[in-house]
Structures are given as C-alpha cells and as structure tokens.
Design a protein around this motif. Structure first.
Motif, PDB file in Angstrom:
ATOM      1  N   UNK A   1       0.844  -1.192   0.000  1.00  0.00           N
ATOM      2  CA  UNK A   1       0.000   0.000   0.000  1.00  0.00           C
ATOM      3  C   UNK A   1       0.883   1.247   0.000  1.00  0.00           C
ATOM      4  N   UNK A   2       0.480   2.294  -0.711  1.00  0.00           N
ATOM      5  CA  UNK A   2       1.386   3.431  -0.923  1.00  0.00           C
ATOM      6  C   UNK A   2       1.836   4.117   0.358  1.00  0.00           C
ATOM      7  N   UNK A   3       0.947   4.239   1.352  1.00  0.00           N
ATOM      8  CA  UNK A   3       1.341   4.934   2.580  1.00  0.00           C
ATOM      9  C   UNK A   3       2.379   4.149   3.381  1.00  0.00           C
ATOM     10  N   UNK A   4       2.466   2.835   3.160  1.00  0.00           N
ATOM     11  CA  UNK A   4       3.468   2.032   3.847  1.00  0.00           C
ATOM     12  C   UNK A   4       4.847   2.140   3.197  1.00  0.00           C
ATOM     13  N   UNK A   5       4.893   2.468   1.906  1.00  0.00           N
ATOM     14  CA  UNK A   5       6.152   2.333   1.178  1.00  0.00           C
ATOM     15  C   UNK A   5       6.644   3.580   0.457  1.00  0.00           C
ATOM     16  N   UNK A   6       5.771   4.496   0.100  1.00  0.00           N
ATOM     17  CA  UNK A   6       6.226   5.662  -0.666  1.00  0.00           C
ATOM     18  C   UNK A   6       7.318   6.460   0.061  1.00  0.00           C
ATOM     19  N   UNK A   7       7.164   6.776   1.355  1.00  0.00           N
ATOM     20  CA  UNK A   7       8.231   7.547   2.019  1.00  0.00           C
ATOM     21  C   UNK A   7       9.510   6.735   2.199  1.00  0.00           C
ATOM     22  N   UNK A   8       9.365   5.481   2.634  1.00  0.00           N
ATOM     23  CA  UNK A   8      10.535   4.659   2.926  1.00  0.00           C
ATOM     24  C   UNK A   8      11.301   4.235   1.694  1.00  0.00           C
ATOM     25  N   UNK A   9      10.593   3.959   0.611  1.00  0.00           N
ATOM     26  CA  UNK A   9      11.265   3.557  -0.622  1.00  0.00           C
ATOM     27  C   UNK A   9      12.160   4.675  -1.135  1.00  0.00           C
ATOM     28  N   UNK A  10      11.666   5.908  -1.103  1.00  0.00           N
ATOM     29  CA  UNK A  10      12.493   7.036  -1.534  1.00  0.00           C
ATOM     30  C   UNK A  10      13.687   7.214  -0.597  1.00  0.00           C
ATOM     31  N   UNK A  11      13.446   7.129   0.702  1.00  0.00           N
ATOM     32  CA  UNK A  11      14.518   7.267   1.692  1.00  0.00           C
ATOM     33  C   UNK A  11      15.611   6.229   1.448  1.00  0.00           C
ATOM     34  N   UNK A  12      15.225   4.976   1.247  1.00  0.00           N
ATOM     35  CA  UNK A  12      16.205   3.903   1.041  1.00  0.00           C
ATOM     36  C   UNK A  12      16.991   4.115  -0.247  1.00  0.00           C
ATOM     37  N   UNK A  13      16.306   4.432  -1.327  1.00  0.00           N
ATOM     38  CA  UNK A  13      16.998   4.581  -2.612  1.00  0.00           C
ATOM     39  C   UNK A  13      17.887   5.820  -2.626  1.00  0.00           C
ATOM     40  N   UNK A  14      17.446   6.910  -2.001  1.00  0.00           N
ATOM     41  CA  UNK A  14      18.294   8.104  -1.941  1.00  0.00           C
ATOM     42  C   UNK A  14      19.524   7.870  -1.054  1.00  0.00           C
ATOM     43  N   UNK A  15      19.427   6.889  -0.149  1.00  0.00           N
ATOM     44  CA  UNK A  15      20.573   6.535   0.685  1.00  0.00           C
ATOM     45  C   UNK A  15      21.529   5.581  -0.028  1.00  0.00           C
ATOM     46  N   UNK A  16      21.113   5.077  -1.205  1.00  0.00           N
ATOM     47  CA  UNK A  16      21.968   4.176  -1.965  1.00  0.00           C
ATOM     48  C   UNK A  16      21.537   2.729  -1.939  1.00  0.00           C
ATOM     49  N   UNK A  17      20.417   2.432  -1.276  1.00  0.00           N
ATOM     50  CA  UNK A  17      19.878   1.078  -1.288  1.00  0.00           C
ATOM     51  C   UNK A  17      19.003   0.858  -2.503  1.00  0.00           C
TER      52      UNK A  17
END
Length: 264
Positions: free
Chosen positions: A211-227
């Motif tokens: 669901x978008x509210x579970x993953x939209x913030x964290x996915x961006x955070x992880x990828x911007x960190x290099x994950x």
C-alpha cells in the motif's frame, strides 16, 4: 523544497507529540477498533490524519491528501495518489504495536507530483528521529545526510515478512533462505523497517502488501541513501502499482544476490 520540508517536519513533530504520544499507553477499549483481522485503527490514527490533512494542504495550496484512514472509508480515494500534488499519509504506522502499548510505531508522509514521489518523511514520535529524503537530493536523519550501509555480517540479515505471503511462496522463501540468510524479527512497522535497512541493522526486507502509505516515504529514503527496492521480478516500485511483493536491500548488490537466492 526547504521551506516545505521545514513545515512538514514541524507539523509532524507537533502531531506526534500532541496526538500520538498523548494517547500512547493511555487508550481505552472503546478507542480501538478492528477494521479486519489483526488490522486495527485507534482514535490516534483518526485524529492524526485529520490534522495532517489540514496542515499539509495549507502548506501546499492546491494539493490533496491520500491517507490510510481516508481510503479505508472510501476506497476510490487511492486512485488520487497519482493525480497532481498528492500527500501520501500514514498517520500512525504500526497501529497494532501502538494499540498494544508497545513500540515501534511511526508517522509517515510522502509528497508526490503526478505519481512520482518527490519527498518523504518518517517520524519516530518516541525518540524524535526524523528520516527525510528528497528525490535526487539524498537521504537524511535529523538533518544529517546518510549513506546506506550493510550490516557486515557473515550472512545478510533479512527481515522477511512472511505472514502475508501465499503458502507456496512462504514455504519456498523459507526453504531457500535457510543457511544463507540470517532471519531477523520484523518490527511490524514499515516506518521502522526502512531506517533499519539504511542504518546497518538489517540488510534485506521482504514485504508482500504494497500500500502506498506504507512504502512511498521509505522507498524514496532507502533509494536516496543508496539502497534498492524493486518488485520481486526486478521491475521498479512505482506509486499506483499496488500489486503484492517488494524486496528491499541496503545495496543494489545485496538486492541482486537476495533476489537470486529467494526467487531465482
């Protein structure tokens, strides 16, 4: 974006303090409802989302909010997540933990424009930690830029949320991971799991529900960190695609190795 970040940060911290922490470990039986088996909503979820809607739309005139509780009341609202300037909101992530009087729980917000997530925020109201990311601008914890780091263990440490997997997929994942991945307890809170991937606590996480509210913030955070986070078949995670199955890792190399190990 800086002014927007400052406004979102201040708003979330205020609601975290005045609503979530004010209700934490003080809920009465009538303030907890079960939407579905093991899926809870509390008065804190509802009050938090109402204040987020008011505050976020004031920060960005013309924007709208797609929140978990709003969608629970009107499922068609989820279609607006990819329309215009949309705030994607989980007013209280980890409600099951919160309702039981335990941590972790979080508040999560993402800002999307035309279906592309531009920024995200994850607040731990107990410790006060704010994880923040900007598309193309990096990932930050309490204002300090961070780079995702693996645990460095002999085997990757994986938080595999197998509870929601179909029976055949669960059996296969557990069999394939045995002896190759050290299984870690899951926090039952995506707002805690994503920081664990970026900050060296876990190397991998497997999610089924997307669901978008579970993953939209964290996915961006992880990828911007290099994950890396992607669909199990390697296709990118995109807002508006709510199919099940997401694999996340502290680095692209760990992602590739885990995808081959678990699903190859």
């Amino acid at each position: 974006m800086h002014a927007l970040h400052a406004g979102a940060d201040a708003l979330m911290r205020r609601i975290g303090r005045d609503v979530l922490m004010a209700h934490f470990q003080k809920l009465e039986a009538g303030q907890i409802e079960e939407k579905a088996p093991d899926d809870y909503v509390t008065i804190a979820d509802k009050e938090s989302e109402a204040l987020l809607i008011e505050g976020l739309t004031a920060l960005l005139p013309g924007s709208h909010v797609v929140g978990e509780e709003g969608v629970a009341a009107d499922a068609s609202l989820i279609l607006r997540a990819t329309e215009g300037a949309a705030w994607i909101v989980d007013p209280l992530d980890g409600t099951g933990n919160f309702a039981a009087g335990r941590t972790p729980f979080a508040m999560m917000v993402a800002l999307a424009q035309g279906g592309v997530v531009q920024a995200g925020w994850i607040l731990d109201p107990v410790g006060g930690r704010m994880c923040h990311a900007v598309l193309g601008g990096g990932a930050y914890v309490d204002g300090q830029r961070i780079t995702a780091r693996p645990t460095g263990g002999a085997q990757p440490i994986g938080a595999l949320a197998t509870r929601y997997l179909p029976d055949d997929v669960r059996a296969s994942v557990m069999a394939r991971s045995e002896g190759h991945i050290t299984i870690a307890d899951i926090p039952h809170c995506a707002g805690e799991q994503y920081p664990r991937l970026a900050l060296g606590t876990n190397d991998l996480a497997l999610f089924w529900r997307a669901m978008p509210w579970d993953h939209a913030p964290g996915a961006l955070f992880l990828e911007e960190a290099g994950g890396r986070i992607a669909r199990i078949d390697g296709k990118p995670y995109r807002l508006g695609d709510d199919r099940p199955g997401l694999l996340a890792a502290a680095s692209p190399q760990l992602w590739d190795e885990a995808a081959e190990r678990l699903f190859g």
